[in-house]
Design a protein around this motif. Structure first.
Motif, PDB file in Angstrom:
ATOM      1  N   SER A  99     -18.225   2.685 -30.958  1.00  0.00           N
ATOM      2  CA  SER A  99     -19.479   2.628 -31.685  1.00  0.00           C
ATOM      3  C   SER A  99     -19.277   2.994 -33.159  1.00  0.00           C
ATOM      4  O   SER A  99     -19.800   2.324 -34.059  1.00  0.00           O
ATOM      5  CB  SER A  99     -20.490   3.576 -31.040  1.00  0.00           C
ATOM      6  OG  SER A  99     -21.696   3.550 -31.737  1.00  0.00           O
ATOM      7  N   GLY A 100     -18.517   4.024 -33.407  1.00  0.00           N
ATOM      8  CA  GLY A 100     -18.246   4.449 -34.781  1.00  0.00           C
ATOM      9  C   GLY A 100     -17.498   3.391 -35.573  1.00  0.00           C
ATOM     10  O   GLY A 100     -17.814   3.133 -36.743  1.00  0.00           O
TER      11      GLY A 100
ATOM     12  N   ILE B 107     -17.496   0.139 -35.077  1.00  0.00           N
ATOM     13  CA  ILE B 107     -18.394  -0.980 -35.340  1.00  0.00           C
ATOM     14  C   ILE B 107     -19.390  -0.606 -36.436  1.00  0.00           C
ATOM     15  O   ILE B 107     -19.663  -1.409 -37.343  1.00  0.00           O
ATOM     16  CB  ILE B 107     -19.111  -1.421 -34.052  1.00  0.00           C
ATOM     17  CG1 ILE B 107     -18.092  -2.056 -33.092  1.00  0.00           C
ATOM     18  CG2 ILE B 107     -20.244  -2.401 -34.357  1.00  0.00           C
ATOM     19  CD1 ILE B 107     -18.623  -2.326 -31.710  1.00  0.00           C
ATOM     20  N   ASP B 108     -19.920   0.608 -36.383  1.00  0.00           N
ATOM     21  CA  ASP B 108     -20.841   1.064 -37.422  1.00  0.00           C
ATOM     22  C   ASP B 108     -20.181   1.043 -38.797  1.00  0.00           C
ATOM     23  O   ASP B 108     -20.780   0.588 -39.782  1.00  0.00           O
ATOM     24  CB  ASP B 108     -21.356   2.469 -37.121  1.00  0.00           C
ATOM     25  CG  ASP B 108     -22.361   2.498 -35.986  1.00  0.00           C
ATOM     26  OD1 ASP B 108     -22.844   1.428 -35.573  1.00  0.00           O
ATOM     27  OD2 ASP B 108     -22.669   3.616 -35.521  1.00  0.00           O
ATOM     28  N   LYS B 109     -18.943   1.519 -38.885  1.00  0.00           N
ATOM     29  CA  LYS B 109     -18.245   1.547 -40.168  1.00  0.00           C
ATOM     30  C   LYS B 109     -18.028   0.144 -40.711  1.00  0.00           C
ATOM     31  O   LYS B 109     -18.151  -0.091 -41.918  1.00  0.00           O
ATOM     32  CB  LYS B 109     -16.917   2.297 -40.036  1.00  0.00           C
ATOM     33  CG  LYS B 109     -17.105   3.791 -39.910  1.00  0.00           C
ATOM     34  CD  LYS B 109     -15.781   4.507 -39.765  1.00  0.00           C
ATOM     35  CE  LYS B 109     -16.012   5.994 -39.565  1.00  0.00           C
ATOM     36  NZ  LYS B 109     -14.764   6.730 -39.371  1.00  0.00           N
TER      37      LYS B 109
ATOM     38  N   GLY C 170     -19.977  -2.403 -40.091  1.00  0.00           N
ATOM     39  CA  GLY C 170     -21.307  -2.824 -40.530  1.00  0.00           C
ATOM     40  C   GLY C 170     -21.679  -2.225 -41.863  1.00  0.00           C
ATOM     41  O   GLY C 170     -22.201  -2.914 -42.748  1.00  0.00           O
ATOM     42  N   PHE C 171     -21.382  -0.940 -42.054  1.00  0.00           N
ATOM     43  CA  PHE C 171     -21.672  -0.286 -43.329  1.00  0.00           C
ATOM     44  C   PHE C 171     -20.876  -0.938 -44.459  1.00  0.00           C
ATOM     45  O   PHE C 171     -21.387  -1.115 -45.565  1.00  0.00           O
ATOM     46  CB  PHE C 171     -21.363   1.212 -43.271  1.00  0.00           C
ATOM     47  CG  PHE C 171     -22.338   2.008 -42.439  1.00  0.00           C
ATOM     48  CD1 PHE C 171     -23.703   1.805 -42.561  1.00  0.00           C
ATOM     49  CD2 PHE C 171     -21.892   2.963 -41.542  1.00  0.00           C
ATOM     50  CE1 PHE C 171     -24.607   2.547 -41.812  1.00  0.00           C
ATOM     51  CE2 PHE C 171     -22.774   3.709 -40.782  1.00  0.00           C
ATOM     52  CZ  PHE C 171     -24.141   3.494 -40.911  1.00  0.00           C
TER      53      PHE C 171
ATOM     54  N   SER D 259     -17.764   6.278 -27.809  1.00  0.00           N
ATOM     55  CA  SER D 259     -18.232   6.803 -29.092  1.00  0.00           C
ATOM     56  C   SER D 259     -17.340   6.312 -30.232  1.00  0.00           C
ATOM     57  O   SER D 259     -17.828   5.963 -31.312  1.00  0.00           O
ATOM     58  CB  SER D 259     -18.257   8.328 -29.055  1.00  0.00           C
ATOM     59  OG  SER D 259     -18.622   8.845 -30.302  1.00  0.00           O
TER      60      SER D 259
ATOM     61  N   SER E 264     -30.555  -0.099 -39.257  1.00  0.00           N
ATOM     62  CA  SER E 264     -30.283  -0.560 -37.898  1.00  0.00           C
ATOM     63  C   SER E 264     -28.965   0.007 -37.369  1.00  0.00           C
ATOM     64  O   SER E 264     -28.771   0.078 -36.156  1.00  0.00           O
ATOM     65  CB  SER E 264     -30.268  -2.088 -37.829  1.00  0.00           C
ATOM     66  OG  SER E 264     -29.095  -2.606 -38.425  1.00  0.00           O
ATOM     67  N   LEU E 265     -28.088   0.423 -38.264  1.00  0.00           N
ATOM     68  CA  LEU E 265     -26.812   1.022 -37.855  1.00  0.00           C
ATOM     69  C   LEU E 265     -26.906   2.521 -37.641  1.00  0.00           C
ATOM     70  O   LEU E 265     -26.014   3.124 -37.084  1.00  0.00           O
ATOM     71  CB  LEU E 265     -25.735   0.719 -38.893  1.00  0.00           C
ATOM     72  CG  LEU E 265     -25.363  -0.749 -39.049  1.00  0.00           C
ATOM     73  CD1 LEU E 265     -24.401  -0.921 -40.212  1.00  0.00           C
ATOM     74  CD2 LEU E 265     -24.758  -1.299 -37.778  1.00  0.00           C
ATOM     75  N   ALA E 266     -27.989   3.116 -38.119  1.00  0.00           N
ATOM     76  CA  ALA E 266     -28.126   4.571 -38.018  1.00  0.00           C
ATOM     77  C   ALA E 266     -28.551   4.995 -36.631  1.00  0.00           C
ATOM     78  O   ALA E 266     -29.079   4.299 -35.854  1.00  0.00           O
ATOM     79  CB  ALA E 266     -29.141   5.067 -39.040  1.00  0.00           C
TER      80      ALA E 266
END
Length: 89
Positions: free
Chosen positions: A47-48, A50-52, A54-55, A44, A87-89
């Motif tokens: 994933s967080g 990588i998402d950050k 991307g954002f 988790s 796509s990141l959500a």
């Protein structure tokens, strides 16, 4: 990525490298038969991170589009940015 300051690029790269290290730890834990809860928690976190990253990249692209006031030939459209964001959500 265009028009990214060295500081912005460094922050994004650092976040991705941190995620890379966390992912390596997840792989090691899975290979060693680690505790399921710990593996999922670490996954988790990866994933967080990588998402950050991307954002941050998408936010920079949005800033560039808004600041330029003109359309660049290969600049992403609002619809493309929205699709990337979702796509990141």
């Amino acid at each position: 990525m265009t028009d990214v300051t060295p500081e912005e690029q460094k922050a994004i790269v650092n976040r991705l490298k941190r995620a890379q290290g966390q992912l390596a730890a997840v792989i090691t834990a899975v290979e060693a038969g680690g505790d399921c809860r710990a593996v999922v928690t670490q996954l988790s976190a990866v994933s967080g991170a990588i998402d950050k990253a991307g954002f941050a990249i998408i936010a920079k692209a949005m800033q560039e589009c808004m600041a330029s006031g003109e359309t660049k030939e290969n600049a992403p459209t609002v619809a493309e940015l929205e699709k990337l964001f979702l796509s990141l959500a």
